[in-house]
Every structure is written in structure tokens, then in C-alpha cells.
Motif scaffolding. Structure first.
Motif, PDB file in Angstrom:
ATOM      1  N   GLN A 153     -12.532 -13.581   3.468  1.00 64.15           N
ATOM      2  CA  GLN A 153     -12.074 -13.713   2.210  1.00 64.15           C
ATOM      3  C   GLN A 153     -12.962 -14.445   0.965  1.00 64.15           C
ATOM      4  OE1 GLN A 153      -8.001 -14.543  -0.165  1.00 64.15           O
ATOM      5  NE2 GLN A 153      -8.070 -14.140   1.961  1.00 64.15           N
ATOM      6  N   ARG A 165     -15.645 -13.601  -1.513  1.00 64.85           N
ATOM      7  CA  ARG A 165     -15.518 -14.213  -3.174  1.00 64.85           C
ATOM      8  C   ARG A 165     -16.783 -14.991  -3.441  1.00 64.85           C
ATOM      9  NH1 ARG A 165     -11.210 -14.469  -6.094  1.00 64.85           N
ATOM     10  NH2 ARG A 165      -9.704 -13.737  -4.558  1.00 64.85           N
ATOM     11  N   TRP A 191      -8.458  -6.864  -3.087  1.00 67.03           N
ATOM     12  CA  TRP A 191      -8.052  -8.086  -2.167  1.00 67.03           C
ATOM     13  C   TRP A 191      -6.922  -7.747  -1.473  1.00 67.03           C
ATOM     14  CZ3 TRP A 191     -11.813 -10.920  -1.361  1.00 67.03           C
ATOM     15  CH2 TRP A 191     -12.763 -11.277  -2.283  1.00 67.03           C
ATOM     16  N   MET A 219      -6.544  -7.435   2.796  1.00 64.05           N
ATOM     17  CA  MET A 219      -5.406  -8.100   3.556  1.00 64.05           C
ATOM     18  C   MET A 219      -4.910  -6.973   4.633  1.00 64.05           C
ATOM     19  SD  MET A 219      -4.371 -10.856   4.196  1.00 64.05           S
ATOM     20  CE  MET A 219      -4.401 -12.139   2.716  1.00 64.05           C
ATOM     21  N   SER A 259     -14.138  -3.386   3.867  1.00 59.36           N
ATOM     22  CA  SER A 259     -12.962  -3.733   4.611  1.00 59.36           C
ATOM     23  C   SER A 259     -12.787  -2.729   5.709  1.00 59.36           C
ATOM     24  CB  SER A 259     -11.911  -4.167   3.753  1.00 59.36           C
ATOM     25  OG  SER A 259     -12.459  -5.288   2.948  1.00 59.36           O
TER      26      SER A 259
END
Length: 310
Positions: free
Chosen positions: A71, A75, A96, A100, A183
Motif C-alpha cells: 500500500q 502510494r 484503495w 484492501m 491488485s
């Protein structure tokens, strides 16, 4: 090409699914980077010299700044290298949240399928290492029992991806790839590497498999190799670029100079102690020192991590 204090160094190993997430992001951005291969299991003395105790992979190093967890890695890559963006669609905040989901719910379904399959993938050393990492038994028999039910869960989540792609878009956010693609993709890659039965589930979704090929075609940017000792030498010779900065919105009044401890809230809860340099709703940075690397600043995300004042 020799690495410098400005180079991206990714402490990783090739079969690490979370490293694949970052490698895809590096490909989206077309970046040059250095792979520093770390052991799959402990001991990891060079990594811990950088992080102060955080042992999970990957870790990104740029000079004397050390970024723990994908994460905060992604970023920071977006902050330093904003184009091409990891957020080509309209939903930056929601992406985001998607990350998760893929890191926890989607990943756990993949893990159960992989390690609960018919092919043994974990030897005794790996099992003992992961038990220390998670703080609970690495229950292969339990995963075998749960694998049929988790296959249903994994398939249901593949169905969500199929629905997102049903309008003909090339990538999950739209026609350009982004964080959501990196992701979701790494879970599919992990299953492809290790589970023929799981791969058959993926193959049942034509939109997903076509998208999967497009993401794989992005590549990983321009990769070079660096040794662990060379990476540590770079950290020792460098100075962190993180400036001290107070956040007036800190819920518990943390400020630069405070002694704090940071740990993950799920597994790998090794505490990392240091002096707070800066913080925000999305990050915290700690200054610490080690004889091998000198003074470094270690960065963590806030979501998924606990911060305790020492």
C-alpha cells in the motif's frame, strides 16, 4: 547500470504474489528498478537491518527511505512518478478499497485453494516459518478440507471481475490499467503458478482470461539485479528525503520526535520501534538506526497497521 540513492530497489522474490502486484505497477509506469532477492523464509538479516523487524515481502528502498507493505509502496511510486497514473478512472479512493479486498478476502481464498490442493507446496521449514509469521498453526489439513468451499468463494469473486469487464473495457478502471488491475491480477498469477485446479476456475471466465493476458502483456518495467549487500551499502551512504512534519489531525496527538512502535494488524506483527518523523491519515514514517545501514526512515501505511506511543 549501477544502482544509486535515487534508484528503486525492490526487496522481493519471484514467486511472491505481493511482489507481483508491485512489479505490475512498475510495468504500468514503465520504470527502471532493481530486484534485490530476499529469502522466502527467515532468517533475513539484511532485510531486518533496513526495516527494524518487518519481515514481510516486498519492501521498497529508495536511498535511505524504506517502504513496508504494498500500500505505501504504490502510494510512494504514484507520488514520485505520477505519469502514467495508477488511477486512470474516476474512483481513486475506491481503488484503495479494492486493493484492501484483494489483499485480504480474495487472497485468502487463493491461499486455501493453493495450499489445500493435491500438490504439496509447503515443506516443514516453510510451515514452521509461516506459523511464526501468523502466530497460529499453518493447517494444511484444514486448508484441504476448506478448499472446495474456498473454490466457491474464489469463483464468486472471479465473477465480480467478469461483470466489471462485461462492457468491453480493456482494464478494470476503463481503457487504461491501474491499481485495481495490479491488485486483482496478482491473485490470479499466484494461482496460475501453483494450482492447476485453481487455474481451471479462472479459465471458466472468458472476459477475465482475456483481461489477464492484457495485464500480463504490460510487463514489469526495466528490471536489473542488485545484491543484498550492495543495497545496504546504498542505504548507509544515503540520507532520507523525508522532512519532519506534524499532522494537526492526528487522532491521538502524535507528533515528530515521539517514540512510537508500529506493527501490522493482521499477521507478521513484529513491532518496529523508532522516532516519528511525519504522519498523515495514510502514512507514518519512523527514524531508526542500525549498525549495518546507519540512519534510515521506515515508512508504513496507516490502514492495516497499528501505531503505539512508546
Amino acid at each position: 547500470m549501477a544502482a544509486t540513492a535515487q534508484s528503486i530497489i525492490l526487496h522481493q522474490y519471484d514467486i511472491s504474489p505481493f511482489s507481483e502486484k508491485v512489479r505490475v505497477a512498475l510495468g504500468i509506469k514503465g520504470l527502471d528498478w532493481f530486484a534485490c532477492d530476499e529469502p522466502v523464509i527467515m532468517p533475513k538479516p539484511e532485510l531486518l537491518a533496513l526495516t527494524g523487524g518487518y519481515r514481510k515481502i516486498p519492501v521498497m528502498q529508495i536511498g535511505a527511505d524504506i517502504y513496508c507493505d504494498t500500500q505505501i509502496i504504490l502510494r510512494e511510486l504514484e507520488r514520485r512518478f505520477p505519469a502514467p497514473t495508477l488511477f486512470p478512472g474516476p474512483g481513486k479512493g475506491l481503488e484503495w478499497g479494492i486493493a484492501m479486498w484483494t489483499d485480504r478476502v480474495f487472497f485468502q481464498a487463493a491461499v486455501a485453494i493453493i495450499f489445500g490442493g493435491s500438490t504439496p507446496l509447503a515443506d516443514e521449514a516453510f510451515i514452521k516459518d509461516r506459523e511464526k509469521l501468523t502466530g497460529r498453526p499453518f493447517d494444511i489439513a484444514g486448508m484441504k478440507a476448506a478448499a472446495p468451499m474456498m473454490a466457491e468463494q474464489f469463483r464468486a469473486q472471479l465473477g465480480w471481475l467478469e461483470e466489471q469487464l462485461a462492457d468491453g473495457r480493456r482494464f478494470l478502471p476503463g481503457n487504461e490499467p491501474g491499481l485495481a488491475d495490479a491488485s486483482a491480477f496478482y491473485n490470479l498469477a499466484f494461482v496460475r503458478w501453483t494450482s492447476p485446479a485453481g487455474a481451471k476456475l479462472i479459465d471458466g471466465f472468458p472476459g477475465v482470461t482475456a483481461w489477464e493476458k492484457r495485464v500480463a502483456g504490460i510487463g514489469h518495467g526495466q528490471r536489473s539485479e542488485i545484491s543484498r549487500d550492495a543495497a545496504l551499502d546504498i542505504a548507509k551512504a544515503a540520507t532520507s528525503t523525508e522532512a519532519a512534519k506534524a499532522d494537526p489531525g492526528e487522532p491521538n496527538g502524535l507528533k515528530p520526535g515521539d517514540a512510537v512502535t508500529v506493527m501490522a494488524d493482521d499477521y507478521g506483527r513484529d513491532p518496529i520501534a523508532g522516532e516519528l518523523v511525519s504522519s498523515s491519515a495514510q502514512h507514518i514514517a519512523l527514524k531508526r538506526s542500525d549498525p549495518r545501514v546507519g540512519e534510515v526512515v521506515v515508512h508504513f501505511p496507516r490502514a492495516g497497521f497499528l501505531v503505539l506511543k512508546s
